[in-house]
Structures are given as C-alpha cells and as structure tokens.
Scaffold this motif. Structure first.
Motif, PDB file in Angstrom:
ATOM      1  N   PRO B  17      44.097  -9.667  36.573  1.00  0.00           N
ATOM      2  CA  PRO B  17      45.386  -8.962  36.508  1.00  0.00           C
ATOM      3  C   PRO B  17      45.344  -7.819  35.500  1.00  0.00           C
ATOM      4  CG  PRO B  17      45.527 -11.035  35.328  1.00  0.00           C
ATOM      5  CD  PRO B  17      44.149 -10.992  35.931  1.00  0.00           C
ATOM      6  N   PRO B  18      45.957  -6.668  35.834  1.00  0.00           N
ATOM      7  CA  PRO B  18      46.089  -5.627  34.812  1.00  0.00           C
ATOM      8  C   PRO B  18      47.036  -6.110  33.713  1.00  0.00           C
ATOM      9  CG  PRO B  18      47.197  -4.964  36.850  1.00  0.00           C
ATOM     10  CD  PRO B  18      46.544  -6.288  37.124  1.00  0.00           C
ATOM     11  N   MET B  19      46.938  -5.512  32.530  1.00  0.00           N
ATOM     12  CA  MET B  19      47.820  -5.893  31.426  1.00  0.00           C
ATOM     13  C   MET B  19      49.266  -5.547  31.782  1.00  0.00           C
ATOM     14  SD  MET B  19      45.511  -4.367  28.331  1.00  0.00           S
ATOM     15  CE  MET B  19      45.975  -5.392  26.941  1.00  0.00           C
ATOM     16  N   ASN B  20      50.190  -6.347  31.296  1.00  0.00           N
ATOM     17  CA  ASN B  20      51.604  -6.016  31.521  1.00  0.00           C
ATOM     18  C   ASN B  20      52.094  -5.094  30.402  1.00  0.00           C
ATOM     19  OD1 ASN B  20      52.680  -7.493  29.291  1.00  0.00           O
ATOM     20  ND2 ASN B  20      52.351  -9.394  30.436  1.00  0.00           N
ATOM     21  N   PRO B  21      53.283  -4.503  30.563  1.00  0.00           N
ATOM     22  CA  PRO B  21      53.749  -3.505  29.578  1.00  0.00           C
ATOM     23  C   PRO B  21      53.779  -4.026  28.138  1.00  0.00           C
ATOM     24  CG  PRO B  21      55.075  -3.371  31.560  1.00  0.00           C
ATOM     25  CD  PRO B  21      54.177  -4.562  31.741  1.00  0.00           C
ATOM     26  N   ASP B  22      54.182  -5.292  27.934  1.00  0.00           N
ATOM     27  CA  ASP B  22      54.232  -5.833  26.572  1.00  0.00           C
ATOM     28  C   ASP B  22      52.824  -5.937  25.979  1.00  0.00           C
ATOM     29  OD1 ASP B  22      56.943  -5.997  26.661  1.00  0.00           O
ATOM     30  OD2 ASP B  22      57.026  -8.153  27.060  1.00  0.00           O
ATOM     31  N   GLU B  23      51.900  -6.376  26.800  1.00  0.00           N
ATOM     32  CA  GLU B  23      50.513  -6.485  26.321  1.00  0.00           C
ATOM     33  C   GLU B  23      49.962  -5.101  25.978  1.00  0.00           C
ATOM     34  OE1 GLU B  23      48.904 -10.364  28.867  1.00  0.00           O
ATOM     35  OE2 GLU B  23      49.016  -8.394  29.859  1.00  0.00           O
ATOM     36  N   ILE B  24      50.281  -4.131  26.815  1.00  0.00           N
ATOM     37  CA  ILE B  24      49.795  -2.764  26.581  1.00  0.00           C
ATOM     38  C   ILE B  24      50.357  -2.214  25.269  1.00  0.00           C
ATOM     39  CG2 ILE B  24      49.963  -0.374  27.404  1.00  0.00           C
ATOM     40  CD1 ILE B  24      49.805  -1.583  30.286  1.00  0.00           C
ATOM     41  N   ASP B  25      51.665  -2.389  25.071  1.00  0.00           N
ATOM     42  CA  ASP B  25      52.272  -1.863  23.846  1.00  0.00           C
ATOM     43  C   ASP B  25      51.689  -2.534  22.602  1.00  0.00           C
ATOM     44  OD1 ASP B  25      53.756  -0.087  25.286  1.00  0.00           O
ATOM     45  OD2 ASP B  25      55.578  -1.312  25.308  1.00  0.00           O
ATOM     46  N   ALA B  26      51.424  -3.828  22.708  1.00  0.00           N
ATOM     47  CA  ALA B  26      50.833  -4.535  21.564  1.00  0.00           C
ATOM     48  C   ALA B  26      49.436  -3.982  21.272  1.00  0.00           C
ATOM     49  CB  ALA B  26      50.768  -6.031  21.852  1.00  0.00           C
ATOM     50  N   MET B  27      48.671  -3.706  22.319  1.00  0.00           N
ATOM     51  CA  MET B  27      47.305  -3.209  22.115  1.00  0.00           C
ATOM     52  C   MET B  27      47.296  -1.755  21.649  1.00  0.00           C
ATOM     53  SD  MET B  27      45.090  -5.546  22.421  1.00  0.00           S
ATOM     54  CE  MET B  27      43.669  -4.456  22.374  1.00  0.00           C
ATOM     55  N   LEU B  28      48.289  -0.985  22.070  1.00  0.00           N
ATOM     56  CA  LEU B  28      48.337   0.422  21.633  1.00  0.00           C
ATOM     57  C   LEU B  28      48.427   0.516  20.109  1.00  0.00           C
ATOM     58  CD1 LEU B  28      50.578   2.180  24.305  1.00  0.00           C
ATOM     59  CD2 LEU B  28      48.235   2.823  23.684  1.00  0.00           C
ATOM     60  N   ALA B  29      49.038  -0.492  19.499  1.00  0.00           N
ATOM     61  CA  ALA B  29      49.142  -0.503  18.033  1.00  0.00           C
ATOM     62  C   ALA B  29      47.784  -0.736  17.380  1.00  0.00           C
ATOM     63  CB  ALA B  29      50.131  -1.581  17.598  1.00  0.00           C
ATOM     64  N   GLU B  30      46.829  -1.201  18.167  1.00  0.00           N
ATOM     65  CA  GLU B  30      45.500  -1.529  17.638  1.00  0.00           C
ATOM     66  C   GLU B  30      44.528  -0.351  17.722  1.00  0.00           C
ATOM     67  OE1 GLU B  30      44.698  -4.574  16.268  1.00  0.00           O
ATOM     68  OE2 GLU B  30      46.846  -4.959  16.461  1.00  0.00           O
ATOM     69  N   VAL B  31      44.919   0.715  18.440  1.00  0.00           N
ATOM     70  CA  VAL B  31      44.042   1.888  18.548  1.00  0.00           C
ATOM     71  C   VAL B  31      44.756   3.100  17.949  1.00  0.00           C
ATOM     72  CG1 VAL B  31      42.651   1.093  20.498  1.00  0.00           C
ATOM     73  CG2 VAL B  31      44.808   2.294  20.935  1.00  0.00           C
ATOM     74  N   ARG B  32      43.992   4.148  17.666  1.00  0.00           N
ATOM     75  CA  ARG B  32      44.495   5.244  16.843  1.00  0.00           C
ATOM     76  C   ARG B  32      44.930   6.417  17.712  1.00  0.00           C
ATOM     77  NH1 ARG B  32      39.940   6.456  12.974  1.00  0.00           N
ATOM     78  NH2 ARG B  32      39.299   7.925  14.577  1.00  0.00           N
ATOM     79  N   ALA B  33      46.250   6.540  17.896  1.00  0.00           N
ATOM     80  CA  ALA B  33      46.817   7.734  18.542  1.00  0.00           C
ATOM     81  C   ALA B  33      46.401   7.896  20.009  1.00  0.00           C
ATOM     82  CB  ALA B  33      46.481   9.002  17.756  1.00  0.00           C
ATOM     83  N   TRP B  34      46.077   6.810  20.663  1.00  0.00           N
ATOM     84  CA  TRP B  34      45.904   6.873  22.115  1.00  0.00           C
ATOM     85  C   TRP B  34      47.280   6.724  22.746  1.00  0.00           C
ATOM     86  CZ3 TRP B  34      41.329   7.504  24.961  1.00  0.00           C
ATOM     87  CH2 TRP B  34      40.172   7.583  24.186  1.00  0.00           C
ATOM     88  N   GLU B  35      47.511   7.441  23.828  1.00  0.00           N
ATOM     89  CA  GLU B  35      48.786   7.290  24.529  1.00  0.00           C
ATOM     90  C   GLU B  35      48.539   6.738  25.926  1.00  0.00           C
ATOM     91  OE1 GLU B  35      50.782  10.921  25.690  1.00  0.00           O
ATOM     92  OE2 GLU B  35      48.948  12.080  25.445  1.00  0.00           O
TER      93      GLU B  35
END
Lengths: 116, 116
Positions: B17-35
C-alpha cells in the motif's frame, strides 16, 4: 535536415526577437518529431527518447550535456528510468530561436550515432 | 534525520500500500525541505538544488544516478543550467513509500558531502 546539424548557435541578446508562429511551424518541418509545447507561457521544443534502462538514459543525458556545453546553449533534461525528455528554448528571449532548432537537430544526430 | 540515511530500500510489489496522508506528513518532518507534489494523480517528493553552472548541475545528476542504481530505486531528475530538481516516488504503487523518504534523505546526504 542535414543542414541544421551542421550549423552552430549564434549569440542572442534580450533584443533578439523570438520566432513567430509561422517561422516556428516552418522550422518544425525541418526537425524530426519534435513538438512545440507551452509551459509557463514560454514555447519550447520537446521530444522524448526511450532507452533499455536507467544507465542508458543517463548516458544519453550526459551526451546532451556535452553537446550543450560545446554550443553554449543548454536545455532542460528530464532523466527517468528508460527515458529522457529534452526541452530546448532560449531563456534570454523567453521563446524559440533558430538556435533551438539547431540543437534539436544535433540531438537527433546523437541518437542516430547511437543507432548506427 | 541521520537514521533514514542509514536505511536501505526494501522491495515493493503491486500489493504494497502507498503511504496515507498522515504517514506522509509524519515522514516529511524527517527530511529537510522536501515537499509533496501531485502530478498526474501521483504524489511525489520534490526538491530543487542550485549550482553555479550547468556542469556542476550535471555532476550532481550523475551522483544521484549512481545512488539510484545502488539502491535499485530511480527518481525523475530534471537537469537545467544551475539547478537540478529531483522527484522521488514509487512507480509500482503509484504513490509514496518509506523507500522514497530514504532516498530523499540520501539525496541530502550527497549534498552535504559536497558542501563539507
């Protein structure tokens, strides 16, 4: 088609007029399967090339990069697994110039060299 | 941030399964300035890097290419004069996977190595 491949880019200034639609359509007949696309209000030449894998695609990207450096005219190159999409336009005039058609023809020439 | 850089891509199948929006937002905090951007209905990670000229931009494209081959996971790389834009997503699931965030972190690591 052979003629364009033998030409070289000429310097452009901000005062150089971009080609008009009739000039563009006439020149499109001189290159092989390039299309004109408008992105961000700027006309560009676009063509996609396919490859067997990522490594071959990236090798082609590098060949285009060397060509661009030689001519002092640089494209946008989108490299993906098995395909490379090239966009030529002339940044300083926000449009298309004869130089872009010369580079499109030279791009096709690199592909032909690969296939020979 | 350091953790992701040390991880490696895992195999994906069409049933992953692809990541869901909550999972994506949580992971975005783990990388630097990726959108996250949506193109053609597919969520992707996007980041633009700037360089002094075309040659340096193309050199970075090649570094990303080597990284992609090492991990068996390939991005779309848009190379232009003075800038490179990287897009990571997982083709087979038409969306984002933990692998994409690992590759985003490894991309930043390559930039850091350049700057050190």
């Amino acid at each position: 088609m052979g003629g364009l491949r033998l030409e070289h880019c000429v310097p452009c200034s901000r005062n150089t007029p971009p080609m008009n639609p009739d000039e563009i359509d006439a020149m499109l007949a001189e290159v092989r399967a390039w299309e004109k696309v408008e992105e961000d209000g700027i006309l560009r030449l676009k063509k996609q090339f396919t490859f067997k894998n990522f490594t071959q695609a990236l090798a082609f990207t590098n060949k285009i990069g060397a060509l661009a450096e030689n001519e002092g005219h640089h494209p946008a190159i989108l490299t993906e697994w098995g395909k490379v999409t090239i966009y030529w336009w002339t940044h300083i005039i926000h449009g298309l110039h004869q130089n872009d058609f010369i580079m499109a023809a030279k791009t096709d020439e690199l592909v032909d060299q690969r296939e020979e």
